[in-house]
Design a protein around this motif. Sequence first.
Motif, PDB file in Angstrom:
ATOM      1  N   GLU A  19       0.821  -1.208   0.000  1.00 19.69           N
ATOM      2  CA  GLU A  19       0.000   0.000   0.000  1.00 19.69           C
ATOM      3  C   GLU A  19       0.853   1.255   0.000  1.00 19.69           C
ATOM      4  OE1 GLU A  19      -1.663  -0.517   4.030  1.00 19.69           O
ATOM      5  OE2 GLU A  19      -0.294   1.095   4.641  1.00 19.69           O
ATOM      6  N   LYS A  20       0.192   2.380  -0.271  1.00 18.31           N
ATOM      7  CA  LYS A  20       0.661   3.710   0.117  1.00 18.31           C
ATOM      8  C   LYS A  20      -0.061   4.031   1.414  1.00 18.31           C
ATOM      9  CE  LYS A  20       3.165   6.416  -2.829  1.00 18.31           C
ATOM     10  NZ  LYS A  20       4.251   7.311  -2.420  1.00 18.31           N
ATOM     11  N   HIS A  21       0.676   4.297   2.461  1.00 16.55           N
ATOM     12  CA  HIS A  21       0.066   4.407   3.779  1.00 16.55           C
ATOM     13  C   HIS A  21      -1.050   5.449   3.848  1.00 16.55           C
ATOM     14  CE1 HIS A  21       2.978   1.659   5.317  1.00 16.55           C
ATOM     15  NE2 HIS A  21       3.996   2.493   5.292  1.00 16.55           N
ATOM     16  N   ALA A 174      12.246  -9.221   8.096  1.00 12.79           N
ATOM     17  CA  ALA A 174      12.354 -10.544   8.708  1.00 12.79           C
ATOM     18  C   ALA A 174      11.327 -10.716   9.821  1.00 12.79           C
ATOM     19  CB  ALA A 174      13.765 -10.751   9.252  1.00 12.79           C
ATOM     20  N   SER A 175      11.112  -9.658  10.598  1.00 12.25           N
ATOM     21  CA  SER A 175      10.135  -9.725  11.681  1.00 12.25           C
ATOM     22  C   SER A 175       8.727  -9.942  11.140  1.00 12.25           C
ATOM     23  CB  SER A 175      10.191  -8.430  12.506  1.00 12.25           C
ATOM     24  OG  SER A 175       9.263  -8.457  13.571  1.00 12.25           O
ATOM     25  N   LEU A 176       8.370  -9.243  10.076  1.00 10.29           N
ATOM     26  CA  LEU A 176       7.049  -9.416   9.470  1.00 10.29           C
ATOM     27  C   LEU A 176       6.896 -10.823   8.893  1.00 10.29           C
ATOM     28  CD1 LEU A 176       6.801  -5.954   7.670  1.00 10.29           C
ATOM     29  CD2 LEU A 176       5.518  -6.673   9.701  1.00 10.29           C
ATOM     30  N   ALA A 177       7.935 -11.306   8.238  1.00 15.55           N
ATOM     31  CA  ALA A 177       7.891 -12.652   7.660  1.00 15.55           C
ATOM     32  C   ALA A 177       7.752 -13.707   8.746  1.00 15.55           C
ATOM     33  CB  ALA A 177       9.146 -12.908   6.827  1.00 15.55           C
ATOM     34  N   ARG A 178       8.501 -13.542   9.841  1.00 11.44           N
ATOM     35  CA  ARG A 178       8.428 -14.518  10.930  1.00 11.44           C
ATOM     36  C   ARG A 178       7.045 -14.524  11.563  1.00 11.44           C
ATOM     37  NH1 ARG A 178      11.696 -18.745  12.328  1.00 11.44           N
ATOM     38  NH2 ARG A 178       9.680 -19.741  12.024  1.00 11.44           N
ATOM     39  N   ALA A 179       6.451 -13.345  11.719  1.00 15.58           N
ATOM     40  CA  ALA A 179       5.093 -13.267  12.265  1.00 15.58           C
ATOM     41  C   ALA A 179       4.113 -14.008  11.361  1.00 15.58           C
ATOM     42  CB  ALA A 179       4.677 -11.810  12.435  1.00 15.58           C
ATOM     43  N   MET A 180       4.296 -13.884  10.050  1.00 24.22           N
ATOM     44  CA  MET A 180       3.411 -14.568   9.111  1.00 24.22           C
ATOM     45  C   MET A 180       3.576 -16.081   9.190  1.00 24.22           C
ATOM     46  SD  MET A 180       3.648 -12.089   5.751  1.00 24.22           S
ATOM     47  CE  MET A 180       2.265 -12.871   4.880  1.00 24.22           C
ATOM     48  N   ALA A 198       4.325  -0.825   0.306  1.00 21.85           N
ATOM     49  CA  ALA A 198       4.650  -1.585  -0.903  1.00 21.85           C
ATOM     50  C   ALA A 198       6.101  -2.060  -0.933  1.00 21.85           C
ATOM     51  CB  ALA A 198       4.356  -0.737  -2.142  1.00 21.85           C
ATOM     52  N   MET A 199       7.020  -1.317  -0.328  1.00 25.80           N
ATOM     53  CA  MET A 199       8.418  -1.714  -0.383  1.00 25.80           C
ATOM     54  C   MET A 199       8.715  -2.924   0.506  1.00 25.80           C
ATOM     55  SD  MET A 199       9.262   0.368  -2.639  1.00 25.80           S
ATOM     56  CE  MET A 199      11.019   0.587  -2.864  1.00 25.80           C
ATOM     57  N   HIS A 200       7.822  -3.234   1.438  1.00 26.15           N
ATOM     58  CA  HIS A 200       8.019  -4.392   2.307  1.00 26.15           C
ATOM     59  C   HIS A 200       7.567  -5.701   1.670  1.00 26.15           C
ATOM     60  CE1 HIS A 200       9.370  -2.391   5.957  1.00 26.15           C
ATOM     61  NE2 HIS A 200       8.403  -1.504   5.828  1.00 26.15           N
ATOM     62  N   VAL A 201       6.852  -5.643   0.564  1.00 24.32           N
ATOM     63  CA  VAL A 201       6.263  -6.877   0.028  1.00 24.32           C
ATOM     64  C   VAL A 201       6.970  -7.392  -1.225  1.00 24.32           C
ATOM     65  CG1 VAL A 201       4.021  -6.234   1.002  1.00 24.32           C
ATOM     66  CG2 VAL A 201       4.483  -5.715  -1.402  1.00 24.32           C
ATOM     67  N   ARG A 202       8.136  -6.877  -1.542  1.00 24.74           N
ATOM     68  CA  ARG A 202       8.832  -7.242  -2.777  1.00 24.74           C
ATOM     69  C   ARG A 202       9.476  -8.620  -2.678  1.00 24.74           C
ATOM     70  NH1 ARG A 202      12.615  -2.114  -3.400  1.00 24.74           N
ATOM     71  NH2 ARG A 202      12.894  -2.566  -1.177  1.00 24.74           N
ATOM     72  N   THR A 204      12.095 -10.108  -4.165  1.00 23.91           N
ATOM     73  CA  THR A 204      13.535 -10.385  -4.202  1.00 23.91           C
ATOM     74  C   THR A 204      14.326  -9.750  -3.061  1.00 23.91           C
ATOM     75  OG1 THR A 204      13.976  -8.504  -5.674  1.00 23.91           O
ATOM     76  CG2 THR A 204      13.491 -10.619  -6.717  1.00 23.91           C
ATOM     77  N   THR A 205      13.689  -8.870  -2.274  1.00 20.53           N
ATOM     78  CA  THR A 205      14.454  -8.188  -1.229  1.00 20.53           C
ATOM     79  C   THR A 205      13.761  -8.135   0.115  1.00 20.53           C
ATOM     80  OG1 THR A 205      13.506  -6.014  -1.772  1.00 20.53           O
ATOM     81  CG2 THR A 205      15.551  -6.630  -2.888  1.00 20.53           C
ATOM     82  N   ALA A 206      12.476  -8.369   0.184  1.00 25.78           N
ATOM     83  CA  ALA A 206      11.736  -8.002   1.390  1.00 25.78           C
ATOM     84  C   ALA A 206      11.071  -9.218   2.045  1.00 25.78           C
ATOM     85  CB  ALA A 206      10.733  -6.900   1.057  1.00 25.78           C
ATOM     86  N   VAL A 207       9.861  -9.053   2.539  1.00 27.00           N
ATOM     87  CA  VAL A 207       9.224 -10.103   3.340  1.00 27.00           C
ATOM     88  C   VAL A 207       9.172 -11.452   2.631  1.00 27.00           C
ATOM     89  CG1 VAL A 207       7.093 -10.775   4.514  1.00 27.00           C
ATOM     90  CG2 VAL A 207       7.947  -8.428   4.725  1.00 27.00           C
ATOM     91  N   PRO A 208       8.793 -11.533   1.338  1.00 32.93           N
ATOM     92  CA  PRO A 208       8.777 -12.856   0.699  1.00 32.93           C
ATOM     93  C   PRO A 208      10.137 -13.556   0.722  1.00 32.93           C
ATOM     94  CG  PRO A 208       7.542 -11.288  -0.617  1.00 32.93           C
ATOM     95  CD  PRO A 208       8.249 -10.494   0.440  1.00 32.93           C
ATOM     96  N   TRP A 209      11.200 -12.791   0.602  1.00 41.80           N
ATOM     97  CA  TRP A 209      12.561 -13.360   0.645  1.00 41.80           C
ATOM     98  C   TRP A 209      12.785 -14.072   1.976  1.00 41.80           C
ATOM     99  CZ3 TRP A 209      17.177 -12.868   3.368  1.00 41.80           C
ATOM    100  CH2 TRP A 209      18.349 -13.266   2.698  1.00 41.80           C
TER     101      TRP A 209
END
Length: 276
Positions: A19-21, A174-180, A198-202, A204-209
């Motif tokens: 999102e855009k906050h 990493a914290s968001l990914a671990r919570a998921m 939006a930058m947290h959900v990419r 190759t670099t963010a939560v999915p990684w």
Amino acid sequence: MFDELVRRLSDRKYVLIGEKHDNAIHHHHQSQLIDALTKSDQRHRAVVWEMFTRDQQGLLDQSWQEVPISELGQALEWEERGWPSWHDYAPIAEIAKTHDLAMVAGNLPDDLLRPIIAEGTAALPATLATKLSLPAMPDEIMERFRVEMAESHCNALPKSMLGGFSTVQFARDASLARAMTDIANTADHDGAFLIAGAMHVRHTTAVPWHISRFEPGLDANDIAVVSLIEADDPSDNPPKPQDYAERFGNRDDVDFMWFTNDMVRKDPCIDLTVGQ
């Protein structure tokens, strides 16, 4: 097209909705998508939030039971902590309550951010450090984060601080990914949504990684990234969808783009100081 999006996302274990906050329509669409997917497939996904921090989970659980949704933001000092109006986000919480989905605080506690900037991941408490098991940040991720940290802070940060800010971003993801992954593998839930910038959900670099790091046997199709994107003003040479995707750094970072109107905003760099 919305029905087709829901069909393609059906039964994905992890659905990350960027999102855009400060765009209220993005939060309306997030609630719409969570509602439709929860009704249409067999998964019972929790809702993980960037905006709530891990140290707020107890208060969130208590308030979730006792406080009306309209007052939940106030109970958790939502706007005092710098987020846009809780009124805009409340529809997401309403949908979670309607479907009895857990609300999960995913982000790092605020009081860890400055120590991480100064000391790196050594500042993480031992239990959390073990849970996140952060590896050395890959060079390509560090390079992208350093550029993005500079640009997002209007090039006002000293270069010496860019590495620390990048480490915070890496640890937050990493914290968001671990919570998921923690909530998605419990008896009551078998998946998770993420509400985040939006930058947290990419991919190759963010939560999915990090999700792939925590669940190495996960099928790639079990992670889906939906980014709500503000379309540019009309022009004679409009950008193509891949042009928008590349603004995230890599066109493979986003699976689905959902375009919305933009908003009139003042220049965020006006009167900005490094302390902010």
